[in-house]
Enzyme design. Structure first.
Site, PDB file in Angstrom:
ATOM      1  CG  ASN A   1      11.434  30.639  35.684  1.00 39.81           C
ATOM      2  OD1 ASN A   1      11.736  30.393  36.843  1.00 39.81           O
ATOM      3  ND2 ASN A   1      10.541  29.919  35.037  1.00 39.81           N
TER       4      ASN A   1
ATOM      5  CD  GLN B   1       7.629  27.318  37.172  1.00 42.03           C
ATOM      6  OE1 GLN B   1       8.137  28.388  36.871  1.00 42.03           O
ATOM      7  NE2 GLN B   1       8.265  26.166  37.027  1.00 42.03           N
TER       8      GLN B   1
ATOM      9  CB  CYS C   1       8.900  29.178  42.048  1.00 44.32           C
ATOM     10  SG  CYS C   1       9.459  29.899  40.474  1.00 44.32           S
TER      11      CYS C   1
ATOM     12  CG  ASN D   1      13.888  32.964  38.643  1.00 45.53           C
ATOM     13  OD1 ASN D   1      14.703  33.753  39.109  1.00 45.53           O
ATOM     14  ND2 ASN D   1      14.244  31.965  37.856  1.00 45.53           N
TER      15      ASN D   1
ATOM     16  CG  ASN E   1      10.197  22.985  44.700  1.00 49.92           C
ATOM     17  OD1 ASN E   1       9.181  22.602  45.261  1.00 49.92           O
ATOM     18  ND2 ASN E   1      10.225  24.053  43.922  1.00 49.92           N
TER      19      ASN E   1
ATOM     20  CD  GLU F   1      12.317  25.595  36.893  1.00 48.69           C
ATOM     21  OE1 GLU F   1      11.365  25.495  37.692  1.00 48.69           O
ATOM     22  OE2 GLU F   1      12.658  26.672  36.372  1.00 48.69           O
ATOM     23  NE  ARG F   2       9.327  19.513  41.988  1.00 44.12           N
ATOM     24  CZ  ARG F   2       8.825  19.143  43.149  1.00 44.12           C
ATOM     25  NH1 ARG F   2       8.651  17.868  43.423  1.00 44.12           N
ATOM     26  NH2 ARG F   2       8.494  20.041  44.048  1.00 44.12           N
TER      27      ARG F   2
ATOM     28  CB  CYS G   1      15.763  27.355  38.008  1.00 43.23           C
ATOM     29  SG  CYS G   1      15.051  26.471  39.426  1.00 43.23           S
ATOM     30  N   GLY G   2      15.588  30.199  40.136  1.00 43.73           N
ATOM     31  CA  GLY G   2      16.164  30.811  41.326  1.00 43.73           C
ATOM     32  C   GLY G   2      16.532  29.803  42.389  1.00 43.73           C
TER      33      GLY G   2
END
Length: 281
Positions: A13, A51, A79, A81, A163, A214-215, A223-224
Site C-alpha cells: 500500500n 495515498q 489510514c 498502513n 473511515n 478502498e474508496r 489496508c490496515g
C-alpha cells in the site's frame, strides 16, 4: 515549486509522504489542489501512489498532524498502513526521536509505537458501531446488514474506524468478485461518505485472508484499517478470537482487540526512495 517527497509503502500500500513542516505548502483547503494530487498519483505520468501523506505541525498537544489524501484528491480521516509509514518517516527525517508518537488526525488523536525490531504498532481507536458513527443509513445498529443493489443482496458487517468499512465473508479471496462488487458497495446509497469494502476468508479463529477495495483508490495490496475492520466484525459475529493474523496480498498484519480500549495493529513500514518533483500551485 520544487516539492520534496519520500516514497514509502506498508505491505505494498504505497504512499507519497510530504514534509509540510520544513517546506511550505498552501495554507487553505487541501494541502495541494485536487487536480495536482491526481496528476501526482498517476503511475505513468506522475509519482504513483495509493495515498499522499502530509506531515504538519500539531494544532493541539500531539507531536504532529497527520493528513491523508486519496489518489482521486479526496481527503480521508484514517489510514493504518500510512500511519506506520508516517512513524518511520518522522523518525528517519529527524523530526522526532520518540518511539511513542502522538498524531492528530481528522478522526481524533492516535498513538504510533515503534518496537525494537522496527515493527510499528498503531492504536486504531475503538470501533464505532452506531450507524450514524460509521456513517451509514440504517434503522438500528446490527451485527450485520443486507445491502441491496438491483436484484443482488450482500450480507455485510459495518464499522467506523475513522473511515467507514464494510466486510463480507467469502469462501476464497482469490476468486472473490472484488473488481465488480467492490465498486458497487463502495458507492452504495447506504454509505453517504462511501465505504472501504473488505472480502474476508476465515482460515481459523486466529487467521484470515483479506482483500480490500478502498474508496477513492480501488483495490490495494494492503489496508490496515480494513484489516482491523474485518477482525472486529468477525469477532462481533463470534467467528474470530482476540488476536488475529491477517494475510493481505502485500503481506501480513497482526491485529489484537479484546473489546477494551483501542484496536492494536502491528506491521512493517518500508522506505523506497527520496525524490523531488516540480508542481504548479
Amino acid at each position: 515549486m520544487n516539492l520534496r517527497f519520500t516514497k514509502m509503502h506498508g505491505l505494498g500500500n504505497d504512499f507519497m509522504v510530504i514534509d509540510g513542516i520544513r517546506q511550505s505548502l498552501p495554507e487553505t483547503g487541501l494541502p495541494l489542489p485536487a487536480d495536482e494530487i491526481r496528476r501526482l498519483a498517476d503511475r505513468k505520468f506522475g509519482v504513483g501512489f495509493d495515498q499522499m501523506l502530509i506531515v504538519q505541525p500539531a494544532q493541539g498537544d500531539a507531536d504532529f498532524r497527520y493528513r491523508i489524501l486519496n489518489a482521486d484528491g479526496s481527503e480521508v480521516s484514517q489510514c493504518g498502513n500510512g500511519a506506520r509509514c508516517f512513524a518511520r518517516f518522522v523518525r528517519e527525517q529527524g523530526l522526532t526521536d520518540k518511539k511513542s508518537i502522538r498524531v492528530e488526525t481528522a478522526a481524533g488523536q492516535m498513538t504510533l509505537s515503534v518496537t525494537d525490531d522496527d515493527q510499528i504498532t498503531v492504536d486504531m481507536g475503538a470501533p464505532r458501531w452506531a450507524p450514524d458513527a460509521i456513517p451509514m443509513t440504517a434503522k438500528a445498529e446490527a451485527d450485520n446488514y443486507f445491502l441491496v443493489s438491483g436484484t443482488q443482496a450482500w450480507d455485510v458487517g459495518a464499522v467506523g474506524l475513522g473511515n467507514p468499512h464494510c466486510t463480507l465473508l467469502v469462501e476464497n479471496v482469490d476468486t472473490a468478485p472484488v473488481d465488480t462488487v467492490g465498486p458497487l458497495l463502495e458507492s452504495h446509497e447506504q454509505f453517504p461518505e462511501r465505504a472501504n469494502v473488505g472480502f474476508m476468508q476465515i482460515v481459523s479463529r486466529n487467521e484470515i485472508r483479506l482483500r480490500v477495495y478502498e474508496r477513492g483508490a480501488g483495490e490495494t495490496l494492503a489496508c490496515g484499517s480494513g484489516a482491523c475492520a474485518a477482525v472486529v466484525i468477525g469477532q462481533r459475529r463470534d467467528w474470530l478470537d482476540d488476536t488475529v493474523t491477517v494475510h493481505l496480498p502485500g503481506g501480513t498484519l497482526h491485529v489484537c482487540y479484546d473489546g477494551q480500549g483501542g484496536i492494536q495493529m502491528t506491521g512493517p513500514a518500508s522506505h523506497v526512495y527520496d525524490g523531488a518533483i516540480e508542481i504548479a500551485l
